[in-house]
Design a protein around this motif. Structure first.
Motif, PDB file in Angstrom:
ATOM      1  N   ALA A   1       0.903  -1.031  -0.130  1.00 26.90           N
ATOM      2  CA  ALA A   1       0.040  -0.158   0.123  1.00 26.90           C
ATOM      3  C   ALA A   1       0.979   1.066  -0.043  1.00 26.90           C
ATOM      4  CB  ALA A   1      -0.933   0.027   1.193  1.00 26.90           C
ATOM      5  N   THR A   2       0.858   1.987  -1.216  1.00 26.87           N
ATOM      6  CA  THR A   2       1.950   3.062  -1.319  1.00 26.87           C
ATOM      7  C   THR A   2       1.105   4.237  -1.146  1.00 26.87           C
ATOM      8  OG1 THR A   2       3.580   1.795  -2.667  1.00 26.87           O
ATOM      9  CG2 THR A   2       3.578   4.008  -2.682  1.00 26.87           C
ATOM     10  N   THR A   3       1.666   5.166  -0.389  1.00 30.08           N
ATOM     11  CA  THR A   3       0.745   6.422   0.041  1.00 30.08           C
ATOM     12  C   THR A   3       1.758   7.507  -0.398  1.00 30.08           C
ATOM     13  OG1 THR A   3      -0.775   5.171   1.631  1.00 30.08           O
ATOM     14  CG2 THR A   3      -0.307   7.709   1.688  1.00 30.08           C
ATOM     15  N   VAL A   4       1.216   8.590  -1.086  1.00 35.54           N
ATOM     16  CA  VAL A   4       1.960   9.831  -1.409  1.00 35.54           C
ATOM     17  C   VAL A   4       1.111  10.949  -0.961  1.00 35.54           C
ATOM     18  CG1 VAL A   4       2.517  11.348  -3.216  1.00 35.54           C
ATOM     19  CG2 VAL A   4       2.736   8.784  -3.487  1.00 35.54           C
ATOM     20  N   VAL A   5       1.835  11.631   0.138  1.00 37.05           N
ATOM     21  CA  VAL A   5       0.983  12.851   0.599  1.00 37.05           C
ATOM     22  C   VAL A   5       1.828  14.071   0.606  1.00 37.05           C
ATOM     23  CG1 VAL A   5       0.099  11.400   2.422  1.00 37.05           C
ATOM     24  CG2 VAL A   5       2.228  12.139   2.892  1.00 37.05           C
ATOM     25  N   ASP A   6       1.276  15.067   0.363  1.00 36.73           N
ATOM     26  CA  ASP A   6       1.742  16.372   0.325  1.00 36.73           C
ATOM     27  C   ASP A   6       1.453  17.202   1.695  1.00 36.73           C
ATOM     28  OD1 ASP A   6      -0.751  17.160  -0.253  1.00 36.73           O
ATOM     29  OD2 ASP A   6      -0.547  18.362  -1.958  1.00 36.73           O
ATOM     30  N   LEU A   7       2.545  18.070   2.005  1.00 39.51           N
ATOM     31  CA  LEU A   7       2.278  18.660   3.422  1.00 39.51           C
ATOM     32  C   LEU A   7       2.727  20.095   3.261  1.00 39.51           C
ATOM     33  CD1 LEU A   7       3.865  15.805   3.889  1.00 39.51           C
ATOM     34  CD2 LEU A   7       3.827  16.361   6.115  1.00 39.51           C
ATOM     35  N   ASP A   8       2.051  21.017   4.217  1.00 39.70           N
ATOM     36  CA  ASP A   8       2.559  22.451   4.218  1.00 39.70           C
ATOM     37  C   ASP A   8       3.662  22.513   4.698  1.00 39.70           C
ATOM     38  OD1 ASP A   8       2.010  22.496   6.756  1.00 39.70           O
ATOM     39  OD2 ASP A   8       0.258  23.504   6.409  1.00 39.70           O
ATOM     40  N   SER A   9       4.242  23.885   4.935  1.00 44.10           N
ATOM     41  CA  SER A   9       5.698  24.423   5.512  1.00 44.10           C
ATOM     42  C   SER A   9       5.640  23.967   7.098  1.00 44.10           C
ATOM     43  CB  SER A   9       5.954  25.683   5.168  1.00 44.10           C
ATOM     44  OG  SER A   9       4.914  26.487   5.936  1.00 44.10           O
ATOM     45  N   SER A  10       4.533  23.754   7.507  1.00 39.48           N
ATOM     46  CA  SER A  10       4.454  23.352   9.019  1.00 39.48           C
ATOM     47  C   SER A  10       3.946  22.042   9.168  1.00 39.48           C
ATOM     48  CB  SER A  10       3.108  24.027   9.707  1.00 39.48           C
ATOM     49  OG  SER A  10       3.184  25.355   9.715  1.00 39.48           O
ATOM     50  N   TYR A  11       4.258  21.043   8.157  1.00 44.47           N
ATOM     51  CA  TYR A  11       4.185  19.697   8.038  1.00 44.47           C
ATOM     52  C   TYR A  11       2.944  19.021   8.526  1.00 44.47           C
ATOM     53  CZ  TYR A  11       9.298  20.435   8.476  1.00 44.47           C
ATOM     54  OH  TYR A  11      10.509  20.853   8.208  1.00 44.47           O
ATOM     55  N   ARG A  12       1.886  19.899   8.062  1.00 39.03           N
ATOM     56  CA  ARG A  12       0.602  19.185   8.165  1.00 39.03           C
ATOM     57  C   ARG A  12       0.136  18.880   6.726  1.00 39.03           C
ATOM     58  NH1 ARG A  12      -0.620  24.794  10.917  1.00 39.03           N
ATOM     59  NH2 ARG A  12      -0.773  25.432   8.607  1.00 39.03           N
ATOM     60  N   VAL A  13      -0.590  17.777   6.668  1.00 38.98           N
ATOM     61  CA  VAL A  13      -0.912  16.894   5.614  1.00 38.98           C
ATOM     62  C   VAL A  13      -1.999  17.844   4.956  1.00 38.98           C
ATOM     63  CG1 VAL A  13      -1.925  14.843   4.681  1.00 38.98           C
ATOM     64  CG2 VAL A  13      -0.148  14.541   6.421  1.00 38.98           C
ATOM     65  N   LEU A  14      -1.866  18.169   3.495  1.00 38.41           N
ATOM     66  CA  LEU A  14      -2.871  18.881   2.770  1.00 38.41           C
ATOM     67  C   LEU A  14      -3.601  17.783   2.068  1.00 38.41           C
ATOM     68  CD1 LEU A  14      -0.433  21.333   1.359  1.00 38.41           C
ATOM     69  CD2 LEU A  14      -1.990  21.618   3.199  1.00 38.41           C
ATOM     70  N   HIS A  15      -2.932  16.646   1.316  1.00 35.79           N
ATOM     71  CA  HIS A  15      -3.662  15.590   0.650  1.00 35.79           C
ATOM     72  C   HIS A  15      -2.914  14.465   0.549  1.00 35.79           C
ATOM     73  CE1 HIS A  15      -4.667  19.450  -1.453  1.00 35.79           C
ATOM     74  NE2 HIS A  15      -5.830  18.975  -1.306  1.00 35.79           N
ATOM     75  N   GLY A  16      -3.611  13.442   0.353  1.00 39.03           N
ATOM     76  CA  GLY A  16      -2.943  12.061   0.402  1.00 39.03           C
ATOM     77  C   GLY A  16      -3.909  11.096  -0.503  1.00 39.03           C
ATOM     78  N   SER A  17      -2.950  10.241  -1.137  1.00 39.76           N
ATOM     79  CA  SER A  17      -3.535   9.106  -1.865  1.00 39.76           C
ATOM     80  C   SER A  17      -2.838   8.026  -1.891  1.00 39.76           C
ATOM     81  CB  SER A  17      -3.745   9.712  -3.703  1.00 39.76           C
ATOM     82  OG  SER A  17      -4.209   8.689  -4.324  1.00 39.76           O
ATOM     83  N   THR A  18      -3.564   6.578  -1.677  1.00 43.30           N
ATOM     84  CA  THR A  18      -2.950   5.237  -1.628  1.00 43.30           C
ATOM     85  C   THR A  18      -3.282   4.491  -2.623  1.00 43.30           C
ATOM     86  OG1 THR A  18      -2.975   5.704   0.714  1.00 43.30           O
ATOM     87  CG2 THR A  18      -2.660   3.594   0.207  1.00 43.30           C
TER      88      THR A  18
END
Length: 146
Positions: free
Chosen positions: A34-51
């Motif tokens: 199960a591979t997940t790609v997430v993008d985070l903002d400059s404060s390391y909060r997850v904005l989006h993710g997809s698995t």
């Protein structure tokens, strides 16, 4: 805005990138992933993710073409070729051919590159060679460019 992108597989971080795109190859063991790609903002909060979940087959000796996929239709003239070799002897290079024309050669056991090709039906062949430039294995797939 996106501060970084992270790639995770089965709960283990594989890498992080300080941009909004990832173009990376990971060698994963056989089994379900199960591979997940997430993008985070400059404060390391997850904005989006997809698995995505998939199964990796065990390698056998030979050449495996990952892309393009057989019978795939590629839009535009840029074709991404990804292949890997697994052998019981050292591999000196891999060669990529398309419709009988050599597109390039690459040292080692993997290819991950782009080619600009004309529209039409294509047959890509990838082969691995030993240190004496003898072909060990080859694999081919047919695809179309539109």
């Amino acid at each position: 805005s996106v501060g970084q992108v992270q790639v995770w597989d089965n709960g283990t971080k594989l890498g992080w990138f300080g941009s909004t795109a990832v173009d990376q190859i990971y060698n994963l063991g056989p089994g379900t992933h199960a591979t997940t790609v997430v993008d985070l903002d400059s404060s390391y909060r997850v904005l989006h993710g997809s698995t995505v979940t998939y199964t990796v087959q065990a390698l056998t000796d030979g050449v495996q073409i990952v892309a393009p996929v057989a019978e795939e239709t590629v839009s535009g003239s840029t074709v991404h070729v990804v292949a890997q070799a697994s052998e019981s002897v050292p591999v000196s290079q891999m060669q990529v051919w398309d419709n009988g024309v050599k597109l390039g050669w690459y040292g080692g056991t993997s290819v991950n590159t782009y080619f600009s090709l004309e529209p039409g039906v294509h047959r890509v062949t990838v082969m691995d060679l030993d240190g004496q430039w003898q072909i060990l294995h080859e694999s081919s797939v047919t695809y179309s460019v539109e």
